[in-house]
Design a protein around this motif. Structure first.
Motif, PDB file in Angstrom:
ATOM      1  N   GLY A  62      -5.298  -8.454  -1.237  1.00 45.91           N
ATOM      2  CA  GLY A  62      -4.443  -9.271  -0.695  1.00 45.91           C
ATOM      3  C   GLY A  62      -3.172  -9.454  -1.885  1.00 45.91           C
ATOM      4  N   ALA A  63      -3.430  -9.453  -2.848  1.00 45.06           N
ATOM      5  CA  ALA A  63      -2.568  -9.689  -3.852  1.00 45.06           C
ATOM      6  C   ALA A  63      -1.546  -8.367  -3.974  1.00 45.06           C
ATOM      7  N   GLU A  64      -1.941  -7.333  -3.785  1.00 44.01           N
ATOM      8  CA  GLU A  64      -1.310  -6.117  -3.722  1.00 44.01           C
ATOM      9  C   GLU A  64      -0.306  -6.238  -2.375  1.00 44.01           C
ATOM     10  N   ALA A  65      -1.058  -6.619  -1.323  1.00 40.29           N
ATOM     11  CA  ALA A  65      -0.251  -6.836  -0.216  1.00 40.29           C
ATOM     12  C   ALA A  65       1.061  -7.801  -0.100  1.00 40.29           C
ATOM     13  N   VAL A  66       0.982  -8.729  -0.892  1.00 42.98           N
ATOM     14  CA  VAL A  66       2.213  -9.614  -0.873  1.00 42.98           C
ATOM     15  C   VAL A  66       3.335  -8.740  -1.754  1.00 42.98           C
ATOM     16  N   SER A  67       2.858  -8.032  -2.938  1.00 47.42           N
ATOM     17  CA  SER A  67       4.109  -7.269  -3.514  1.00 47.42           C
ATOM     18  C   SER A  67       4.592  -6.183  -2.644  1.00 47.42           C
ATOM     19  N   VAL A  68       3.977  -5.496  -1.843  1.00 45.06           N
ATOM     20  CA  VAL A  68       4.129  -4.372  -1.215  1.00 45.06           C
ATOM     21  C   VAL A  68       5.220  -4.982   0.052  1.00 45.06           C
ATOM     22  N   VAL A  69       4.547  -5.983   0.516  1.00 40.33           N
ATOM     23  CA  VAL A  69       5.474  -6.575   1.716  1.00 40.33           C
ATOM     24  C   VAL A  69       6.711  -7.063   1.255  1.00 40.33           C
TER      25      VAL A  69
END
Length: 213
Positions: free
Chosen positions: A37-44
């Motif tokens: 989830g943390a990586e998801a926020v950055s990728v988005v």
């Protein structure tokens, strides 16, 4: 116009399979992947996709927290939950956090593609039976002030939305025009401060306006 998608799942094999399906479809493109989830926020933030396919059960930052953080940003993408089990508290909480629907991981490729296009277009992927069963164990547990401001016809529309009826089906049920139904749906979403139909239906159940039974 090409719809851009970010895939979020902690399993490499799942991400690879989803990417192959999506990238093989005209008008769809995977622009990023994340394993938590943390990586998801950055990728988005970096890729600004139209839609995020979000796993909910992940270590550290799960899909629920990631959905909240993503949707709190400016001009957020749509979020479509991809899950193994439909009767899952994680799924329900992700929907409450603002996800526009969910899809089972065992869904056929054509169902996945249809779901992506549907949600990206601004509609919700609503499974009335699943939401009903998820809310049944919880009962009415919160006040939704906007419920009391619905007109009689808007209330009828919300009840039919909770049954999973489309705008066309609601129009046939109420013997009114499709544009009239669209207006009622917009009014319902505005009064309930709901992002989409899924949020409106959850509010209807959680407030006790509609009974899961």
């Amino acid at each position: 116009m090409t719809l851009s998608v970010v895939i979020v799942d902690d399993e490499d094999l799942i991400r690879t399979g989803l990417r192959i399906i999506i990238d093989s479809e005209p008008g769809l493109s995977v622009v990023g992947e994340a394993s938590d989830g943390a990586e998801a926020v950055s990728v988005v933030r970096e890729t600004r996709p139209d839609l995020v396919l979000m796993d909910v059960r992940m270590p550290a930052v799960d899909g629920i927290q990631a959905t909240r953080r993503i949707l709190a940003g400016q001009a957020p993408p749509k979020v479509l939950v991809v899950t193994t089990f439909e009767n899952d508290d994680y799924v329900y909480e992700a929907l409450r956090a603002g996800a526009s629907g969910f899809l089972l991981k065992r869904a056929r490729p054509e169902e996945l593609v249809h779901a992506i296009r549907l949600v990206a277009s601004g509609d919700s992927l609503l499974f009335p039976a699943a939401i009903r069963s998820l809310t049944a164990a919880r009962g009415a547990r919160r006040t939704v002030p906007g419920i009391g401001r619905l007109t009689a016809r808007e209330a009828d529309v919300l009840r039919l939305m909770a049954r999973g009826l489309s705008n066309g089906e609601i129009a046939a049920e109420l013997v009114v025009g499709a544009e009239t139904v669209k207006t009622h749906v917009r009014n319902v979403l505005a009064k309930l401060d709901a992002r989409d139909r899924t949020q409106a239906v959850i509010s209807a159940y959680e407030s006790g306006f509609v009974s899961p039974s």
